[in-house]
Each structure stands twice: as C-alpha cells, then as structure tokens.
Design an enzyme around this catalytic site. Structure first.
Site, PDB file in Angstrom:
ATOM      1  N   HIS A   1      30.695  15.792  85.321  1.00 50.35           N
ATOM      2  CA  HIS A   1      29.404  15.475  85.946  1.00 50.35           C
ATOM      3  C   HIS A   1      29.660  14.996  87.370  1.00 50.35           C
ATOM      4  O   HIS A   1      30.373  14.012  87.579  1.00 50.35           O
ATOM      5  CB  HIS A   1      28.666  14.404  85.148  1.00 50.35           C
ATOM      6  CG  HIS A   1      27.485  13.815  85.857  1.00 50.35           C
ATOM      7  ND1 HIS A   1      26.585  14.582  86.587  1.00 50.35           N
ATOM      8  CD2 HIS A   1      27.041  12.532  85.964  1.00 50.35           C
ATOM      9  CE1 HIS A   1      25.653  13.799  87.099  1.00 50.35           C
ATOM     10  NE2 HIS A   1      25.912  12.549  86.753  1.00 50.35           N
TER      11      HIS A   1
ATOM     12  N   GLU B   1      27.215   7.176  81.559  1.00 50.29           N
ATOM     13  CA  GLU B   1      26.675   8.476  81.154  1.00 50.29           C
ATOM     14  C   GLU B   1      27.325   8.982  79.862  1.00 50.29           C
ATOM     15  O   GLU B   1      27.307  10.175  79.562  1.00 50.29           O
ATOM     16  CB  GLU B   1      26.895   9.508  82.270  1.00 50.29           C
ATOM     17  CG  GLU B   1      26.266   9.148  83.602  1.00 50.29           C
ATOM     18  CD  GLU B   1      24.744   9.240  83.608  1.00 50.29           C
ATOM     19  OE1 GLU B   1      24.136   9.392  82.530  1.00 50.29           O
ATOM     20  OE2 GLU B   1      24.173   9.155  84.709  1.00 50.29           O
TER      21      GLU B   1
ATOM     22  N   HIS C   1      19.534  14.604  90.589  1.00 55.79           N
ATOM     23  CA  HIS C   1      20.716  13.836  90.188  1.00 55.79           C
ATOM     24  C   HIS C   1      22.010  14.609  90.433  1.00 55.79           C
ATOM     25  O   HIS C   1      22.871  14.157  91.175  1.00 55.79           O
ATOM     26  CB  HIS C   1      20.569  13.441  88.712  1.00 55.79           C
ATOM     27  CG  HIS C   1      21.593  12.483  88.208  1.00 55.79           C
ATOM     28  ND1 HIS C   1      21.375  11.682  87.111  1.00 55.79           N
ATOM     29  CD2 HIS C   1      22.846  12.200  88.628  1.00 55.79           C
ATOM     30  CE1 HIS C   1      22.453  10.942  86.892  1.00 55.79           C
ATOM     31  NE2 HIS C   1      23.361  11.247  87.791  1.00 55.79           N
TER      32      HIS C   1
ATOM     33  N   HIS D   1      28.054  14.534  91.619  1.00 55.82           N
ATOM     34  CA  HIS D   1      26.902  14.427  92.503  1.00 55.82           C
ATOM     35  C   HIS D   1      27.179  15.273  93.743  1.00 55.82           C
ATOM     36  O   HIS D   1      26.843  14.885  94.853  1.00 55.82           O
ATOM     37  CB  HIS D   1      26.651  12.973  92.905  1.00 55.82           C
ATOM     38  CG  HIS D   1      26.340  12.061  91.768  1.00 55.82           C
ATOM     39  ND1 HIS D   1      26.159  10.708  91.931  1.00 55.82           N
ATOM     40  CD2 HIS D   1      26.158  12.307  90.443  1.00 55.82           C
ATOM     41  CE1 HIS D   1      25.896  10.157  90.758  1.00 55.82           C
ATOM     42  NE2 HIS D   1      25.896  11.114  89.833  1.00 55.82           N
TER      43      HIS D   1
ATOM     44  N   TYR E   1      31.531  35.688  89.760  1.00 55.64           N
ATOM     45  CA  TYR E   1      32.268  34.542  89.252  1.00 55.64           C
ATOM     46  C   TYR E   1      31.371  33.422  88.741  1.00 55.64           C
ATOM     47  O   TYR E   1      31.739  32.699  87.810  1.00 55.64           O
ATOM     48  CB  TYR E   1      33.254  34.041  90.312  1.00 55.64           C
ATOM     49  CG  TYR E   1      34.414  34.989  90.440  1.00 55.64           C
ATOM     50  CD1 TYR E   1      35.476  34.933  89.550  1.00 55.64           C
ATOM     51  CD2 TYR E   1      34.405  35.988  91.409  1.00 55.64           C
ATOM     52  CE1 TYR E   1      36.525  35.835  89.630  1.00 55.64           C
ATOM     53  CE2 TYR E   1      35.444  36.900  91.501  1.00 55.64           C
ATOM     54  CZ  TYR E   1      36.507  36.816  90.609  1.00 55.64           C
ATOM     55  OH  TYR E   1      37.535  37.726  90.677  1.00 55.64           O
TER      56      TYR E   1
END
Length: 213
Positions: A94, A75, A161, A96, A121
C-alpha cells in the site's frame, strides 16, 4: 525464527528502502506485508519505509494476534482482507505514490476501471483496478470494503488515499505497485490527448497467455 522468516524480513527491509529512495513513498506513508505459513509480516505503524529494521517488523498470527516485533501498521485490516479473499496472494503493498493517488482523487476516474489498458504490462502485472470508497485511514471498514470485492481484484485504488496492490510474492507485489504508478503517470500525462488503448481482443489475448492476475 525460521530461515524463511529471516530471509523475508530482510527482503522486506530492502524492497521498502528501494521504494522510499525512488519516491514511491514519503515520510511515514505506506505499508507493506508478506505472508508466512504461520502468520503475516507487516511494516510497523508510524514508521518510514526508508528505514525498516528487519528485527522490528511486526508479525501477526493467522487470527490477527500480534506475535512479535513492533505494533503493526494501522492498515492491518486492509492487508488481512486481501489475504482472506485472495489465497494466492503472498504480499500486499500500500503506497501513497503521487500519480496513482492523483487518479484516486480525480472526479472522472472510472470507479470500475481506474487504470485502463494503456500498455500490455499493466494488464499482465496489475489487471483491472477498482476504486474503493473513502474511509479514514486505519478504519476497520476498509477491510470490509475489500472483502466485498470477493477477491476479484489484485489491486485497488482507495479513494483520495492511494493504491493497494497484491502479488504472489513480495517482489511481484512491489513490481506490480511500481507498474501501476508508472501507468497512472502516463494516464495523467496523456489526459486531454487522443489516446490509443489496447482493445478487448488484445487484452483477452494477454490474459489467456499470462493467466489470471
């Protein structure tokens, strides 16, 4: 290797392990990067965040050339695009993570505001989250889709994703990714229930007090 780079490698290893043991990442899912003055550190491809060896963390230069360590995450294009369009970003996370990924799969998630202002927040640490259309993992087009946003968003959800979150430094980016995940969990838990969101005035007040995300 500079003392700055050594310290950042160690911090990345520790924070990645923390994300993993607390369930924000499973298996070999997820990738993390942080910017140096002469390049970008990235977790290696096909590695687990639970056991990132500081010495094997990949480094690419500012032109994207692999300089040292293992091969960077597939990525890489996604991370590079955030740094190119958000000069204030010092790190990108990143994941999942379960609940944010769930939102990225729901058909009725608002593509222009995936994480509505449920708490102060999430406004302060994450900001507005955009849904980015699906492309297969590792596709260079993911970088193009991020560049098209022009640096407007510090965080996005990749459709079907998971989340990508940037921050001024690695600690801030990790905290923001955690805040996004916990807010996504609340949003899913509250689905179908009368829910009170922060109104536009309150959101504006937070942005004025704490600045642009």
């Amino acid at each position: 290797m500079s003392s700055e780079e050594l310290a950042l490698r160690q911090q990345m290893s520790e924070l990645c392990a923390s994300l993993f043991v607390r369930g924000f990442s499973v298996g070999t899912a997820g990738n993390v990067s942080a910017r140096l003055h002469d390049g970008i550190l990235m977790t290696p491809t096909n590695s687990t965040l639970g056991n990132v060896d500081p010495e094997r963390i990949a480094k690419i230069d500012l032109d994207g050339n692999h300089v040292s360590g293992d091969k960077p995450t597939k990525e890489v294009f996604l991370h590079q695009a955030f740094y190119e369009t958000r000069p204030e970003a010092g790190a990108v996370v990143h994941l999942h993570s379960t609940w944010a990924t769930a939102l990225s799969c729901l058909e009725d998630t608002d593509p222009n505001d995936c994480i509505p202002p449920l708490t102060p927040y999430v406004v302060m640490r994450v900001g507005t989250v955009k849904l980015v259309p699906y492309v297969k993992p590792g596709d260079p087009k993911s970088g193009d889709l991020i560049r098209e946003l022009g640096g407007k968003y510090s965080a996005v959800l990749l459709a079907n994703h998971g989340p990508v979150v940037s921050g001024k430094d690695l600690f801030s980016a990790v905290c923001a990714a955690e805040e996004l995940e916990e807010t996504a969990k609340l949003l899913v838990a509250l689905r179908g229930l009368p829910t009170r969101l922060l109104d536009a005035e309150k959101v504006a007040e937070l942005k004025e007090t704490y600045g642009r995300i």
